[in-house]
Design an enzyme around this catalytic site. Structure first.
Site, PDB file in Angstrom:
ATOM      1  N   ARG A  22      34.928  58.997  51.374  1.00 34.10           N
ATOM      2  CA  ARG A  22      35.667  58.011  52.003  1.00 34.10           C
ATOM      3  C   ARG A  22      35.115  58.084  53.553  1.00 34.10           C
ATOM      4  NH1 ARG A  22      40.647  56.955  49.967  1.00 34.10           N
ATOM      5  NH2 ARG A  22      40.181  55.987  47.818  1.00 34.10           N
ATOM      6  N   ARG A  26      38.692  54.438  57.069  1.00 37.02           N
ATOM      7  CA  ARG A  26      39.597  54.287  57.802  1.00 37.02           C
ATOM      8  C   ARG A  26      39.657  55.054  59.160  1.00 37.02           C
ATOM      9  NH1 ARG A  26      44.825  53.564  54.312  1.00 37.02           N
ATOM     10  NH2 ARG A  26      43.538  55.137  53.310  1.00 37.02           N
ATOM     11  N   ARG A  35      37.946  45.451  59.664  1.00 34.47           N
ATOM     12  CA  ARG A  35      39.002  45.229  58.756  1.00 34.47           C
ATOM     13  C   ARG A  35      39.941  44.377  59.209  1.00 34.47           C
ATOM     14  NH1 ARG A  35      41.732  45.108  55.702  1.00 34.47           N
ATOM     15  NH2 ARG A  35      42.835  46.876  55.007  1.00 34.47           N
ATOM     16  N   ASP A  71      35.559  49.924  45.487  1.00 32.97           N
ATOM     17  CA  ASP A  71      36.741  50.627  45.056  1.00 32.97           C
ATOM     18  C   ASP A  71      36.383  50.929  43.694  1.00 32.97           C
ATOM     19  OD1 ASP A  71      39.531  51.843  46.141  1.00 32.97           O
ATOM     20  OD2 ASP A  71      39.664  51.192  44.108  1.00 32.97           O
ATOM     21  N   TYR A 143      45.775  54.375  36.466  1.00 35.51           N
ATOM     22  CA  TYR A 143      46.135  53.072  37.551  1.00 35.51           C
ATOM     23  C   TYR A 143      46.502  52.016  36.463  1.00 35.51           C
ATOM     24  CZ  TYR A 143      44.524  55.044  41.872  1.00 35.51           C
ATOM     25  OH  TYR A 143      44.415  56.091  42.913  1.00 35.51           O
TER      26      TYR A 143
END
Ligand code: 1CP
Length: 331
Positions: A22, A26, A35, A71, A143
């Site tokens: 990651r 963010r 973003r 992703d 998922y």
């Protein structure tokens, strides 16, 4: 050869390589700024934007690996699965039969991933290793059956216990397609690929061994680049993890790295395993924790320094810098 590739080959190196999961994300103000102008899936689909996001943490911190921005669900979208992100993936839960019947990955629909990798490979300094990735079959299945992330993954665990032919077919569909997806990434410039099995650790040992590890092994078998298998929360099944046949294994923070290393195997490389929460403390503590981590693997070639899971989005930038400096200064 790069520092990271030498380390994976268990060659002696001047200092240990460092990158974090990651890292393109963010916690970086320049990521948040981009973003604001590009929705998450649009950013992934635009190779200019995706490559820029991949390069942001390299420019700021000089990590030794550049993981492409995408992703684990990206190839599933190219197999016809509709989803949104909020911030994690949200989709209509599917049955095992629906998953087994998905069309095979259309490589044209992930051409943007190939292009992102080509741009990154062209732009990064030679000593930085370009890292591709995919989700492992167990984690993707979690998922698809649930429709989102979850704490318990009961649909996954139920299906794994039932062990029907439909489960085999769904896992086989994901396995062959993730193999093809990773082979495509290697062809486009990925020098190393990591397989993320983020939720496999929720399974009991027997199912991890009979299902998750076997599927992961089949995804990675025959790929023309070194591989890392990362399955956090699997301390109860480290002894058999080597059956995956990866070049290296990522370990989370729960087990001391040298203990995990001895359990998984001696002729492999290891990646980890500082608790991401340590990066939420202060630079002095971070330096002490890094020193302790490095002591545990001192004199043993094959340690890629990293966190035990992804970097938290509230991590202060000065703490990331302290982490990297501590690794670099220690050599
Ligand atoms: O900007 C945003 O709001 C999106 C947040 C975000 C980001 C930055 C998501 C949604 N995915 C990503 C990028 C991402 N995901 C990368 C890029 C490269 C890098 O590491 O810097 C990678 C490798 C992933 C892989 C990924 N996605 C995993 C495996 C790694 C792990 O942390 O265990 C998993 C489980 C996902 C699913 C996912 N996608 C996004 C989130 C927030 C999540 C997890 C949470 C959930 O299940 O709800």
């Amino acid at each position: 050869m790069t520092l990271l590739l030498d380390t994976l080959a268990l060659q002696p190196v001047d200092r240990r390589p460092v990158w974090v999961m990651r890292q393109a994300g963010r916690y970086l103000p320049e990521y948040r700024e981009l973003r604001r102008r590009h929705a998450f899936q649009d950013a992934i689909r635009d190779p200019k934007v995706a490559s820029e996001i991949t390069l942001q943490p390299i420019r700021r911190f000089g990590f030794d690996g550049a993981i492409m921005f995408a992703d684990i669900m990206t190839p599933l979208e190219a197999m016809g699965v509709d989803m949104t992100f909020d911030p994690g993936p949200k989709l209509r839960p599917m049955t095992l039969v629906e998953i087994a019947d998905l069309p095979d990955l259309d490589l044209d629909r992930v051409e943007h991933v190939a292009e992102t990798l080509r741009i990154v490979r062209r732009e990064v300094p030679d000593e930085v290793t370009v890292i591709g990735f995919a989700g492992a079959p167990t984690t993707l299945l979690a998922y698809l059956l649930e429709g989102s992330g979850s704490k318990e993954y009961l649909p996954l665990r139920t299906a794994m216990h039932e062990g029907t032919p439909e489960l085999d077919a769904a896992l086989a569909k994901l396995t062959t397609n993730m193999h093809a997806y990773l082979a495509m990434q290697i062809g486009a410039g990925a020098q190393l690929v990591q397989l993320f099995d983020s939720w496999a650790g929720i399974l009991p040992r027997d199912l991890l061994e009979s299902r998750s590890y076997v599927a992961a092994r089949d995804v990675l078998a025959g790929l023309d680049a070194p591989t890392i298998y990362f399955a956090p929360g699997t301390g109860h099944a480290h002894k058999s993890m080597g059956e995956v046949g990866a070049t290296a294994y990522g370990v989370d923070w729960r087990v001391p790295i040298d203990v995990a290393w001895d359990r998984i195997g001696s002729d492999i490389a290891i990646q980890g395993n500082l608790d991401p929460a340590i990066l939420l403390t202060d630079p002095d503590r971070i330096r002490r924790c890094v020193a302790r981590l490095l002591e545990r693997t001192a004199g043993r070639p094959g340690h890629i320094v990293s966190l035990g899971h992804g970097i938290d989005r509230h991590t202060p930038l000065e703490n990331v810098a302290a982490f990297i400096d501590a690794v670099r200064e220690a050599t």
